[in-house]
Design a protein around this motif. Structure first.
Motif, short mmCIF file in Angstrom:
data_model
loop_
_atom_site.label_atom_id
_atom_site.label_comp_id
_atom_site.label_asym_id
_atom_site.label_seq_id
_atom_site.Cartn_x
_atom_site.Cartn_y
_atom_site.Cartn_z
N LEU A 181 0.82 -1.21 0.00
CA LEU A 181 0.00 0.00 0.00
C LEU A 181 0.86 1.26 0.00
N MET A 182 2.01 1.22 0.66
CA MET A 182 2.90 2.38 0.65
C MET A 182 3.37 2.68 -0.77
N ALA A 183 3.67 1.63 -1.53
CA ALA A 183 4.06 1.81 -2.93
C ALA A 183 2.95 2.49 -3.71
N TYR A 184 1.72 2.10 -3.43
CA TYR A 184 0.56 2.70 -4.11
C TYR A 184 0.47 4.19 -3.81
N LEU A 185 0.73 4.56 -2.55
CA LEU A 185 0.70 5.98 -2.16
C LEU A 185 1.75 6.78 -2.90
N LEU A 186 2.90 6.16 -3.18
CA LEU A 186 4.04 6.87 -3.75
C LEU A 186 4.18 6.66 -5.26
N ALA A 187 3.24 5.94 -5.86
CA ALA A 187 3.30 5.65 -7.30
C ALA A 187 2.95 6.88 -8.12
N ASP A 188 3.40 6.89 -9.37
CA ASP A 188 3.11 8.00 -10.27
C ASP A 188 1.62 8.21 -10.47
N VAL A 189 0.86 7.11 -10.48
CA VAL A 189 -0.58 7.17 -10.68
C VAL A 189 -1.27 6.29 -9.64
N ASN A 190 -2.28 6.84 -8.96
CA ASN A 190 -3.08 6.06 -8.01
C ASN A 190 -4.47 6.68 -7.91
N ASP A 191 -5.29 6.11 -7.06
CA ASP A 191 -6.66 6.62 -6.88
C ASP A 191 -6.82 7.33 -5.54
N ILE A 192 -5.72 7.76 -4.93
CA ILE A 192 -5.78 8.43 -3.64
C ILE A 192 -6.20 9.90 -3.85
N SER A 193 -7.25 10.30 -3.16
CA SER A 193 -7.76 11.66 -3.30
C SER A 193 -7.20 12.56 -2.20
N ILE A 194 -6.61 13.69 -2.60
CA ILE A 194 -6.10 14.68 -1.66
C ILE A 194 -6.81 16.00 -1.97
N LYS A 195 -7.68 16.46 -1.08
CA LYS A 195 -8.52 17.61 -1.37
C LYS A 195 -8.23 18.79 -0.45
N VAL A 196 -8.36 19.98 -1.03
CA VAL A 196 -8.45 21.23 -0.27
C VAL A 196 -9.81 21.82 -0.60
N VAL A 197 -10.68 21.91 0.39
CA VAL A 197 -12.04 22.38 0.18
C VAL A 197 -12.22 23.72 0.88
N THR A 198 -12.74 24.72 0.15
CA THR A 198 -12.96 26.05 0.70
C THR A 198 -14.45 26.28 0.88
N PHE A 199 -14.83 26.75 2.08
CA PHE A 199 -16.23 26.99 2.42
C PHE A 199 -16.50 28.48 2.55
N ALA A 200 -17.76 28.86 2.37
CA ALA A 200 -18.13 30.28 2.36
C ALA A 200 -18.07 30.92 3.73
N GLY A 201 -18.36 30.17 4.76
CA GLY A 201 -18.42 30.74 6.10
C GLY A 201 -17.59 29.96 7.09
N LYS A 202 -18.10 29.87 8.32
CA LYS A 202 -17.37 29.22 9.40
C LYS A 202 -17.76 27.76 9.58
N ASP A 203 -18.67 27.26 8.75
CA ASP A 203 -19.04 25.85 8.81
C ASP A 203 -19.05 25.28 7.40
N LYS A 204 -19.51 24.04 7.26
CA LYS A 204 -19.44 23.35 5.98
C LYS A 204 -20.74 23.43 5.18
N THR A 205 -21.53 24.46 5.44
CA THR A 205 -22.82 24.57 4.76
C THR A 205 -22.66 24.80 3.26
N ASN A 206 -21.82 25.78 2.89
CA ASN A 206 -21.69 26.16 1.49
C ASN A 206 -20.25 26.02 1.01
N ILE A 207 -20.05 25.19 -0.02
CA ILE A 207 -18.72 25.01 -0.60
C ILE A 207 -18.51 26.03 -1.71
N ILE A 208 -17.38 26.74 -1.62
CA ILE A 208 -17.02 27.68 -2.67
C ILE A 208 -16.17 27.01 -3.74
#
Length: 434
Positions: A181-208
């Motif tokens: 699994l470590m090899a999968y994390l470090l491979a050129d191509v994988n299905d691991i999702s790394i997200k940065v999500v920005t919200f409009a306010g102080k909670d997760k109600t509205n995604i910008i």
């Protein structure tokens, strides 16, 4: 007659499913020793294929027996094969949640034998559980992997890369020779999702906005997140009383430590990658797994580090992403206090508050703090260097378009930061309150 070889620490033969209980004991025994094992029904101890009678429920009965009598529960791969015209049943198991019991007892594989563990040996095995490195034991969900980006990172860090031994030296394979699994994390191509999500306010109600940086080598994804967060780390400029002060939106060093630690200490085998959430007043970095079982909160806050993924930490250390000094947590505490950490049973959440409210300008008065964008700062710098600078010269100096430069100048005038004195040709720009 076809012969499948000899029994080993990861391979067991049983003549028929009449030896189902003994076969299940062998599976648990192999799991405790190596984390994986293969069991054949219809094969003699010598490796000769004898054949196994198959009924409508034979495979299901094997599956149910394994589910009922192996704890913690595992999901086996069970199939029938035809060898030399004879049916055999192949059972494959894999797991890292040691120790495994069979029918309430614990066994360990030794050569081709299943030996019951003594209480002392069982205690030792249970203690080893906390030191296990599951991502190096579990097989990758895909085996067609390449590591060009990882190799480039090693070379860029001044490390020697031997193409023939690189994968083994970095621990990218299991004991059976498959990518882990470590090899999968470090491979050129994988299905691991790394997200940065920005919200409009102080909670997760509205995604910008949702930025995706996964699908590739974890080292590359980590850098992309750091680059993006650096791009939004705006500077607030305070002008007044002939003084100029600058303040970043958040402490970049604290975010970097929190983010890299999240990537390192996440229990990747759980299937929930770390993530970054950007709110109007703070950033949250979330990692999966909580603290290691043998690490207290007080030890954690003091900077004592017990790696969840030891081999991954070694790679990160070689590439200069982490240090062994454990200064990351104390650094964050020095800037934001212990309250920055929310330590739960299955998650660790690090909250980094903004030093000022993002994106909201205050009333423009002398001595009142205002917010300048990077583009506005670039234009002000050129004006400071040459108060007679023209718009055409600003376009050349900054690289911005003519329309964008004009827009920036309008914004700066509106904020009371710059003024224009004189005509279009002979006039000059004046930076106010500096």
């Amino acid at each position: 007659m076809k012969n499948l070889g000899t029994e080993t620490e990861t391979l067991e033969f049983k003549k028929t499913t009449g030896e189902l209980k003994e076969g299940i004991i062998s599976l648990s025994s192999m799991l405790n020793k190596n984390g994986h094992g293969v069991l054949y029904f219809g094969v003699k101890d010598s490796g000769d294929v004898g054949g196994q009678q198959l009924g409508d429920r034979t495979l299901r009965e094997i599956s149910q027996a394994i589910a009922n009598f192996v704890k913690p529960q595992i999901i086996p791969s069970i199939s029938s094969e035809l060898i030399d015209g004879k049916n055999v049943i192949k059972v494959e198991v894999q797991g890292s949640d040691k120790p495994y019991s069979a029918y309430g007892r614990y066994y360990m594989r030794s050569a081709d034998e299943d030996r019951e563990l003594s209480p002392t040996e069982l205690k030792k095995l249970m203690n080893q559980k906390t030191a296990a490195d599951p991502i190096t034991i579990m097989e990758a969900p895909a085996q067609d992997l390449s590591f060009t980006k990882l190799r480039i990172s090693f070379v860029s860090s001044g490390l020697t890369v031997d193409q023939e031994t690189f994968e083994n030296n970095t621990g990218l394979k299991t004991s059976s020779g498959k990518y882990n699994l470590m090899a999968y994390l470090l491979a050129d191509v994988n299905d691991i999702s790394i997200k940065v999500v920005t919200f409009a306010g102080k909670d997760k109600t509205n995604i910008i906005k949702r930025n995706e940086y996964g699908g590739t080598c974890l080292v590359t994804s980590m850098d992309k997140v750091l680059d993006y967060m650096d791009s939004i780390n705006e500077t607030r400029v305070t002008m007044g009383n002939h003084k100029r002060e600058e303040e970043k939106l958040f402490d970049a060093a604290s975010f970097k430590e929190a983010w890299q630690n999240a990537c390192l200490h996440t229990k990747w085998e759980k299937g929930n990658p770390p993530a970054v959430c950007v709110f109007s007043d703070r950033i949250e970095i979330i990692s999966t797994g909580g603290l290691p079982a043998d690490l207290t909160k007080d030890e954690f806050f003091k900077g004592i580090s017990k790696p969840v993924n030891a081999k991954l930490q070694k790679i990160f250390g070689q590439l200069g992403y982490v240090e062994q000094t454990g200064h990351g947590v104390p650094l964050i505490i020095s800037s934001y206090g212990r309250q920055a950490f929310d330590i739960m049973e299955n998650f660790v959440n690090v909250a980094i508050p903004f030093n000022y409210q993002k994106g909201i300008s205050e009333e423009i008065l002398k001595g009142i703090k205002i917010i300048l964008t990077q583009a506005e700062k670039a234009v002000i710098e050129e004006i400071n260097n040459n108060p007679h600078i023209t718009i055409r010269e600003l376009v050349t100096a900054t690289g911005y378009s003519d329309g964008y430069v004009r827009k920036i100048l309008t914004q700066l005038k509106g904020k009371g930061v710059v003024q224009r004195q004189g005509g279009r040709k002979a006039g000059t720009w004046i930076v106010m309150n500096e």
